[in-house]
Write a protein that holds these residues in place. Structure first.
Motif, PDB file in Angstrom:
ATOM      1  N   ARG A  83       0.821  -1.207   0.000  1.00 31.23           N
ATOM      2  CA  ARG A  83       0.000   0.000   0.000  1.00 31.23           C
ATOM      3  C   ARG A  83       0.857   1.261   0.000  1.00 31.23           C
ATOM      4  NH1 ARG A  83      -3.728  -0.541  -2.433  1.00 31.23           N
ATOM      5  NH2 ARG A  83      -4.296   1.538  -1.778  1.00 31.23           N
ATOM      6  N   ARG A  84       2.070   1.190   0.544  1.00 29.90           N
ATOM      7  CA  ARG A  84       2.932   2.369   0.656  1.00 29.90           C
ATOM      8  C   ARG A  84       3.969   2.432  -0.457  1.00 29.90           C
ATOM      9  NH1 ARG A  84       5.234   3.003   6.565  1.00 29.90           N
ATOM     10  NH2 ARG A  84       5.845   4.984   5.623  1.00 29.90           N
ATOM     11  N   SER A  85       3.791   1.635  -1.498  1.00 31.79           N
ATOM     12  CA  SER A  85       4.793   1.575  -2.563  1.00 31.79           C
ATOM     13  C   SER A  85       4.972   2.925  -3.263  1.00 31.79           C
ATOM     14  CB  SER A  85       4.408   0.493  -3.569  1.00 31.79           C
ATOM     15  OG  SER A  85       3.119   0.755  -4.098  1.00 31.79           O
ATOM     16  N   LYS A  86       3.848   3.635  -3.505  1.00 29.67           N
ATOM     17  CA  LYS A  86       3.963   4.942  -4.157  1.00 29.67           C
ATOM     18  C   LYS A  86       4.729   5.927  -3.284  1.00 29.67           C
ATOM     19  CE  LYS A  86      -0.122   4.845  -7.140  1.00 29.67           C
ATOM     20  NZ  LYS A  86      -1.403   5.521  -7.469  1.00 29.67           N
ATOM     21  N   GLU A  87       4.478   5.873  -1.978  1.00 25.00           N
ATOM     22  CA  GLU A  87       5.181   6.752  -1.048  1.00 25.00           C
ATOM     23  C   GLU A  87       6.683   6.489  -1.093  1.00 25.00           C
ATOM     24  OE1 GLU A  87       5.637   7.292   3.788  1.00 25.00           O
ATOM     25  OE2 GLU A  87       3.880   6.266   2.976  1.00 25.00           O
ATOM     26  N   ILE A  88       7.065   5.210  -1.119  1.00 25.76           N
ATOM     27  CA  ILE A  88       8.481   4.863  -1.184  1.00 25.76           C
ATOM     28  C   ILE A  88       9.071   5.298  -2.522  1.00 25.76           C
ATOM     29  CG2 ILE A  88      10.108   2.914  -1.188  1.00 25.76           C
ATOM     30  CD1 ILE A  88       8.135   1.469   0.683  1.00 25.76           C
ATOM     31  N   GLY A  89       8.274   5.165  -3.603  1.00 26.65           N
ATOM     32  CA  GLY A  89       8.723   5.630  -4.909  1.00 26.65           C
ATOM     33  C   GLY A  89       8.961   7.134  -4.927  1.00 26.65           C
ATOM     34  N   LEU A  90       8.082   7.905  -4.281  1.00 22.49           N
ATOM     35  CA  LEU A  90       8.260   9.363  -4.203  1.00 22.49           C
ATOM     36  C   LEU A  90       9.515   9.730  -3.425  1.00 22.49           C
ATOM     37  CD1 LEU A  90       4.578  10.529  -3.568  1.00 22.49           C
ATOM     38  CD2 LEU A  90       5.952  10.934  -5.616  1.00 22.49           C
ATOM     39  N   TYR A  91       9.822   8.971  -2.366  1.00 16.43           N
ATOM     40  CA  TYR A  91      11.056   9.209  -1.611  1.00 16.43           C
ATOM     41  C   TYR A  91      12.274   9.066  -2.520  1.00 16.43           C
ATOM     42  CZ  TYR A  91       8.483   9.004   2.831  1.00 16.43           C
ATOM     43  OH  TYR A  91       7.627   9.265   3.877  1.00 16.43           O
ATOM     44  N   GLN A  92      12.220   8.063  -3.416  1.00 16.31           N
ATOM     45  CA  GLN A  92      13.342   7.881  -4.335  1.00 16.31           C
ATOM     46  C   GLN A  92      13.406   9.004  -5.359  1.00 16.31           C
ATOM     47  OE1 GLN A  92      14.222   4.045  -6.009  1.00 16.31           O
ATOM     48  NE2 GLN A  92      13.157   2.945  -4.366  1.00 16.31           N
ATOM     49  N   ILE A  94      12.654  12.112  -4.983  1.00 18.40           N
ATOM     50  CA  ILE A  94      13.204  13.357  -4.430  1.00 18.40           C
ATOM     51  C   ILE A  94      14.654  13.204  -4.003  1.00 18.40           C
ATOM     52  CG2 ILE A  94      10.935  14.133  -3.663  1.00 18.40           C
ATOM     53  CD1 ILE A  94      11.685  13.297  -0.835  1.00 18.40           C
ATOM     54  N   GLY A  95      15.253  12.015  -4.284  1.00 18.51           N
ATOM     55  CA  GLY A  95      16.682  11.873  -4.064  1.00 18.51           C
ATOM     56  C   GLY A  95      17.102  11.014  -2.891  1.00 18.51           C
ATOM     57  N   MET A  96      16.154  10.435  -2.158  1.00 20.77           N
ATOM     58  CA  MET A  96      16.522   9.579  -1.032  1.00 20.77           C
ATOM     59  C   MET A  96      17.037   8.230  -1.544  1.00 20.77           C
ATOM     60  SD  MET A  96      13.452  10.300   1.714  1.00 20.77           S
ATOM     61  CE  MET A  96      14.163   9.189   2.934  1.00 20.77           C
ATOM     62  N   THR A  97      18.124   7.778  -0.977  1.00 19.63           N
ATOM     63  CA  THR A  97      18.669   6.475  -1.355  1.00 19.63           C
ATOM     64  C   THR A  97      17.849   5.361  -0.715  1.00 19.63           C
ATOM     65  OG1 THR A  97      20.172   6.391   0.538  1.00 19.63           O
ATOM     66  CG2 THR A  97      20.988   7.463  -1.478  1.00 19.63           C
ATOM     67  N   LYS A  98      18.013   4.137  -1.255  1.00 13.86           N
ATOM     68  CA  LYS A  98      17.308   2.995  -0.686  1.00 13.86           C
ATOM     69  C   LYS A  98      17.751   2.743   0.755  1.00 13.86           C
ATOM     70  CE  LYS A  98      16.176   0.494  -4.923  1.00 13.86           C
ATOM     71  NZ  LYS A  98      16.283  -0.792  -5.674  1.00 13.86           N
ATOM     72  N   GLY A  99      19.013   3.010   1.030  1.00 12.60           N
ATOM     73  CA  GLY A  99      19.508   2.834   2.393  1.00 12.60           C
ATOM     74  C   GLY A  99      18.837   3.782   3.365  1.00 12.60           C
ATOM     75  N   LEU A 100      18.654   5.055   2.940  1.00 10.04           N
ATOM     76  CA  LEU A 100      18.009   6.044   3.804  1.00 10.04           C
ATOM     77  C   LEU A 100      16.530   5.700   4.003  1.00 10.04           C
ATOM     78  CD1 LEU A 100      18.491   8.642   5.379  1.00 10.04           C
ATOM     79  CD2 LEU A 100      17.853   9.943   3.322  1.00 10.04           C
ATOM     80  N   ILE A 101      15.877   5.216   2.927  1.00 13.19           N
ATOM     81  CA  ILE A 101      14.474   4.811   3.035  1.00 13.19           C
ATOM     82  C   ILE A 101      14.341   3.640   4.009  1.00 13.19           C
ATOM     83  CG2 ILE A 101      12.505   3.841   1.786  1.00 13.19           C
ATOM     84  CD1 ILE A 101      13.535   5.317  -0.703  1.00 13.19           C
ATOM     85  N   PHE A 102      15.286   2.701   3.932  1.00 15.30           N
ATOM     86  CA  PHE A 102      15.249   1.567   4.850  1.00 15.30           C
ATOM     87  C   PHE A 102      15.436   2.031   6.292  1.00 15.30           C
ATOM     88  CE2 PHE A 102      17.609  -1.698   7.244  1.00 15.30           C
ATOM     89  CZ  PHE A 102      16.624  -2.668   7.299  1.00 15.30           C
ATOM     90  N   ARG A 103      16.318   2.983   6.505  1.00 12.66           N
ATOM     91  CA  ARG A 103      16.508   3.506   7.861  1.00 12.66           C
ATOM     92  C   ARG A 103      15.233   4.141   8.378  1.00 12.66           C
ATOM     93  NH1 ARG A 103      21.351   7.453   7.428  1.00 12.66           N
ATOM     94  NH2 ARG A 103      20.596   8.016   9.521  1.00 12.66           N
ATOM     95  N   SER A 180      12.061  -1.927  -8.263  1.00 13.28           N
ATOM     96  CA  SER A 180      12.456  -0.821  -9.136  1.00 13.28           C
ATOM     97  C   SER A 180      11.499   0.341  -8.935  1.00 13.28           C
ATOM     98  CB  SER A 180      12.434  -1.276 -10.596  1.00 13.28           C
ATOM     99  OG  SER A 180      11.103  -1.608 -10.974  1.00 13.28           O
ATOM    100  N   LEU A 181      11.869   1.512  -9.424  1.00 13.08           N
ATOM    101  CA  LEU A 181      11.032   2.706  -9.246  1.00 13.08           C
ATOM    102  C   LEU A 181       9.679   2.526  -9.917  1.00 13.08           C
ATOM    103  CD1 LEU A 181      11.070   5.528  -8.008  1.00 13.08           C
ATOM    104  CD2 LEU A 181      11.928   6.399 -10.191  1.00 13.08           C
TER     105      LEU A 181
END
Length: 653
Positions: A83-92, A94-103, A180-181
């Motif tokens: 359900r939050r996949s779009k939110e995670i995609g938006l984080y990417q 705007i420049g957030m790395t996958k590591g930062l998103i995981f944190r 993937s994005l």
């Protein structure tokens, strides 16, 4: 903005998705920790050991609860990540790395999980005494249960919940790393499987699905019958039934529902109402796409209901099972135990005494049961069964209206289990053998539900009621180890405690022989202790399964409601009212919750029906009570789902 601020803003934004998940997690932890605390409660342990009930079952059931909790958390977490996949995609974006998103998600889940586990363990500890009192009540044990905190239970729970959190974080890490994005923006639209156009192949598979379920049901009714299955292939038959039912369930949701809905839609010849659009069409595609998860939910529902029903059958039948083992309050064999009667008189304890004379006869298996050539391969038809015979005059002491003609007999006191495996038949002749002579007798009547002899006398074989003249001939020819049975019933229940003490003391001092001959109350207390323990632990498992399946269905409906938000907006703009939209949603929710529940209950019914008599003497009432409970709880989840849809529809404009 700091990462911590972003975490709390994200949690606040997603609270509409997380709130039920959070409470379901709290409830799961509460159940688990409460159960573990009961396991290590000294009061409960002492009471169980005193009643002779094994406590090893607690340990194994605890691991089953852990497994259910892990499955629920991982499945629910997967749904919410979807359900939050779009939110995670938006984080990417705007420049957030996958590591930062995981944190970010790591901190969010640690906070959520820590709060849920902390609250759940507090509630689990506080409610453990309440559940322990229920256990003691089920076992008819008057022991006082104190609220006890166990460091062993606490440390074990902390380790398990910490490991569970690690597994959840690993799941999140893998999902983020592999995604993937583009897939993140489309993940919420994916079902369990890709939906294809309905074809002839799908129609055939739908029919096969229904056929496999029907075959599993039919074969289950023959599982323990002499005609349908034997001990040599029992395991194979059970695996075949299980496999065909599970595969049939999957094909039913994957193809059969779509087939039925296609037929309904075609019958309307293109004249579809809004109810059809929101109900029939969405059911056809959603159930088809989510066949795997619906199959799992259905199987879990059937398993939970079946286990709980069998446990309740055992508990519900405790009294009748005790009556089969000891038809009277006290039984004395071979006139042994006159001291017991004298002490009852000395204590002023009133009682009723019934004496039965017993002789032994030999009967061939082929005379008792209809065994064809196929069954003769597994059962020795020439084998002789030694059974008890009682004179008609003695039997009339409990059934005065019975009459027999010369050459006629009755059969009674036949074990419930054996009567299902090898049923007796009346209106036929049998040969009764003694050491001196053979007798050809006609079976006038068979009474399987009546017990009046001790299991030591009848050994679960049918008891023959014969005319007195014939009995005297049998008695001369035989020399049975047990020749008389005296059944004693107390006139007043208040005297039972004193009578029990007298009987046990005489038995321990060998004044009363046959040390394994127990009183009715001893059999009843043993049955209650074992079945009470059983229904308690299966009740915990049933609640856990119910929480898991109901919550997952509700979470999926929340996701579907969000997916269909735009469709409701369009329908509202072209003039459909809230009431018209909700009518279609009512139909949809009835199917989404009712179909897995109905099929799950059918699975449990045929599973229980195949061998319920191994656990007790009554199936209908226990099964109805458990089914009503499950339907009521599923109704609650269904109402919550409808309320969520109602909120979405109101917000459509």
């Amino acid at each position: 903005m700091t990462l911590t601020n972003l975490v709390f803003k994200s949690m606040k934004k997603n609270i509409k998705h997380y709130y039920l998940y959070f409470f379901a997690l709290i409830f799961s932890v509460t159940l688990c920790f409460s159960f573990i605390t009961i396991h290590y409660n000294p009061s409960v342990t002492a009471a169980l050991e005193a009643s002779g009930t094994a406590t090893a079952g607690f340990e194994s059931i605890t691991y089953v609860l852990y497994f259910i909790l892990i499955f629920f958390i991982l499945y629910a977490n997967q749904l919410f990540m979807k359900r939050r996949s779009k939110e995670i995609g938006l984080y990417q974006l705007i420049g957030m790395t996958k590591g930062l998103i995981f944190r970010l998600l790591l901190i969010e889940n640690v906070v959520l999980f820590t709060l849920a586990v902390g609250i759940g363990m507090v509630w689990g500890f506080l409610t453990s005494r309440f559940f322990a009192m229920i256990l003691m009540k089920l076992m008819l044990n008057d022991a006082i249960v104190s609220l006890s905190f166990s460091m062993t239970a606490f440390s074990k729970s902390i380790i398990i919940f910490a490991l569970l959190l690690v597994v959840v974080l690993i799941q999140i890490f893998i999902m983020i790393r592999k995604a993937s994005l583009l897939s993140l923006f489309n993940a919420a639209k994916k079902a369990d499987e890709r939906i294809k156009k309905f074809s002839i192949f799908h129609m055939i598979m739908g029919i096969i699905g229904i056929g496999l379920i029907a075959y599993g049901y039919y074969d289950s009714t023959r599982l323990f019958s002499v005609e349908g299955a034997t001990t040599n292939n029992l395991l194979v038959n059970m695996l075949l039934i299980l496999g065909s039912t599970i595969l049939g369930t999957y094909l039913f949701f994957r193809y059969s529902v779509a087939l039925i809905m296609n037929l309904i839609r075609k019958s309307k010849k293109g004249h579809l109402k809004i109810t059809d659009v929101l109900g029939v069409t969405t059911i056809m595609h959603r159930m088809k796409g989510n066949a795997s998860s619906l199959t799992l939910i259905t199987v879990l529902t059937g398993l939970a209901v079946g286990i709980m029903t069998l446990s309740y059958i055992s508990y519900y039948s405790s009294e009748s099972n005790a009556k089969q083992s000891s038809p009277f309050d006290y039984i004395l064999l071979n006139n042994n135990g006159n001291d017991f009667l004298e002490q009852l008189k000395a204590e002023g304890i009133e009682y009723e005494k019934t004496t039965f004379h017993i002789s032994n006869v030999n009967i061939k298996m082929s005379d008792l049961f209809n065994l064809d050539e196929k069954n003769a391969e597994y059962i020795n038809v020439n084998q002789e069964v030694v059974t008890a015979a009682v004179p008609l005059s003695d039997y009339k002491k409990i059934n005065p209206d019975v009459h027999l003609k010369d050459g006629e007999i009755m059969m009674t006191s036949y074990s419930n289990v054996l009567s299902k495996l090898l049923p007796l038949e009346s209106k036929k002749k049998i040969n009764v053998k003694t050491s001196e002579k053979n007798y050809s007798l006609f079976i006038k009547e068979v009474r399987e539900d009546e017990f009046f002899l001790s299991v030591l006398a009848s050994d679960s074989s049918p008891v023959l009621i014969v005319k007195d003249e014939l009995f005297h001939e049998l008695e001369k020819a035989q020399n049975p180890a047990i020749s008389t049975q005296i059944g004693i019933n107390l006139a007043k229940e208040k005297d039972r405690e004193r009578a029990e003490i007298i009987f046990k003391n005489l038995r321990e001092s060998n004044v009363i022989q046959y040390a394994n001959l127990k009183t009715y109350k001893e059999y009843y207390d043993e049955n209650i202790a074992i079945s009470g323990m059983s229904i308690f632990v299966t009740g915990f498992l049933g609640l856990a399964f119910l929480l898991t399946t109901g919550s997952i269905l509700y979470f999926k409906q929340m996701g579907e409601a969000e997916d269909e938000r735009d469709s409701y907006t369009i329908l509202r703009k072209i003039g459909f009212s809230n009431g018209e939209l909700m009518r279609g949603i009512y139909v949809k929710q009835l199917f989404n919750f009712g179909m897995p529940l109905m099929i799950g209950l059918l699975h449990s019914y045929f599973a229980v029906k195949s061998g319920w008599w191994l656990f007790g003497s009554e199936m209908t009432t226990p099964m109805m009570i458990i089914n009503i409970f499950y339907v009521a709880m599923y109704t609650v989840f269904g109402i919550l789902s409808v309320l969520y849809y109602k909120k979405i529809v109101k917000e459509a404009l």
